[in-house]
Design a protein around this motif. Structure first.
Motif, short mmCIF file in Angstrom:
data_model
loop_
_atom_site.label_atom_id
_atom_site.label_comp_id
_atom_site.label_asym_id
_atom_site.label_seq_id
_atom_site.Cartn_x
_atom_site.Cartn_y
_atom_site.Cartn_z
N GLU A 65 0.83 -1.20 0.00
CA GLU A 65 0.00 0.00 0.00
C GLU A 65 0.87 1.26 0.00
OE1 GLU A 65 -2.59 -0.37 3.35
OE2 GLU A 65 -3.90 -1.84 2.35
N ASN A 66 1.95 1.25 0.77
CA ASN A 66 2.84 2.41 0.81
C ASN A 66 3.54 2.63 -0.52
OD1 ASN A 66 2.14 3.02 3.41
ND2 ASN A 66 4.00 2.19 4.34
N TYR A 113 6.31 6.87 3.38
CA TYR A 113 5.86 5.65 2.73
C TYR A 113 6.95 4.58 2.60
CZ TYR A 113 1.78 8.49 1.61
OH TYR A 113 0.68 9.30 1.70
N VAL A 127 2.30 1.89 -3.45
CA VAL A 127 1.29 2.48 -4.34
C VAL A 127 1.16 3.98 -4.07
CG1 VAL A 127 -1.18 2.54 -4.88
CG2 VAL A 127 -0.01 0.34 -4.65
N LYS A 128 1.10 4.35 -2.80
CA LYS A 128 0.97 5.77 -2.44
C LYS A 128 2.20 6.56 -2.86
CE LYS A 128 -2.06 4.81 1.49
NZ LYS A 128 -2.16 4.77 2.97
N SER A 138 2.17 12.57 -9.24
CA SER A 138 1.59 13.90 -9.03
C SER A 138 2.64 14.99 -9.14
CB SER A 138 0.92 13.96 -7.64
OG SER A 138 -0.13 13.04 -7.56
N GLN A 179 2.04 7.15 -6.56
CA GLN A 179 1.06 8.19 -6.86
C GLN A 179 1.62 9.57 -6.54
OE1 GLN A 179 -2.23 6.78 -4.48
NE2 GLN A 179 -3.13 5.62 -6.19
N ALA A 180 2.36 9.68 -5.44
CA ALA A 180 2.97 10.96 -5.08
C ALA A 180 4.00 11.38 -6.13
CB ALA A 180 3.63 10.85 -3.70
N SER A 209 7.34 12.50 1.57
CA SER A 209 6.54 11.36 1.14
C SER A 209 7.36 10.08 1.20
CB SER A 209 6.01 11.57 -0.29
OG SER A 209 5.11 12.66 -0.33
#
Length: 204
Positions: free
Chosen positions: A138-139, A189, A141-142, A149, A145-146, A185
């Protein structure tokens, strides 16, 4: 010499045993735990050939031919850089003496045979590794995404900067903020300490 002979004292064979916390000081792996950096052992499996030491930061694997061998191969696999994956557990059949826990750390596969009398403890380890794998996935993936972005924002600002040179200073300021945001980030993460997970699932 004392720690090499401890396998005999602990009644170990080629099938692994789960070592009790009060006996951690009798195994070699304890010498390689970074106690100075608040690293601690949460689970330890030992046979005559191997030691598998699960700390809050990493798996420490001591590989040797026999318990009395002078040559040991030491490998350290930090969870932050070798993500836990593909966690499996094989329970014992009617005539089996052992249970087996399998997993990967990055691309490194592990398959550990443990005496079936430790089935309860291995279930706790299994749940811990599953949870670490879930959190790490999950981390990641985050974090991806960061990164996406940040790349999109930089691209848009870069196009704007080409149209209006007066935005250069503003763009540089935003780019620095984006860099700092990505650094935070990464810290958030890329988790390094999983002590809380072990404490939740392991009862010893």
């Amino acid at each position: 010499m004392f720690k090499r002979a401890a396998a005999e004292m602990l009644g170990l064979s080629d099938i692994g045993s789960v070592i009790r916390r009060e006996d951690y000081d009798k195994v070699d792996a304890d010498d390689y735990v970074m106690h100075e950096d608040n690293e601690r052992i949460y689970f330890l499996i030992k046979s005559k050939m191997d030691e598998y030491c699960f700390t809050n930061h990493a798996l420490i694997h001591l590989d040797g031919t026999t318990a009395l061998s002078k040559k040991r191969v030491l490998a350290r696999y930090p969870y932050a850089y070798y993500p836990v994956r593909e966690v499996l557990m094989e329970t014992a059949g009617t005539v089996d003496l052992d249970v087996e826990i399998k997993f990967k750390l990055g691309e490194h596969p592990f398959s550990i045979d443990v005496h079936k009398k430790f089935i309860t403890e291995i279930k706790d380890l299994y749940k811990s590794l599953l949870k670490i794998a879930e959190i790490t996935h999950e981390n990641n993936v985050k974090l991806t995404q960061a990164q996406q972005s940040q790349e999109l924002a930089s691209s848009v600002l870069g196009q704007t900067n080409k149209l209006d040179a007066n935005l250069l200073e503003q763009f540089n300021g935003i780019r620095q903020s984006a860099f700092e945001w990505m650094t935070e980030s990464h810290k958030q993460y890329k988790r390094k300490d999983f002590g809380a997970v072990f404490e939740r699932y392991i009862n010893n």
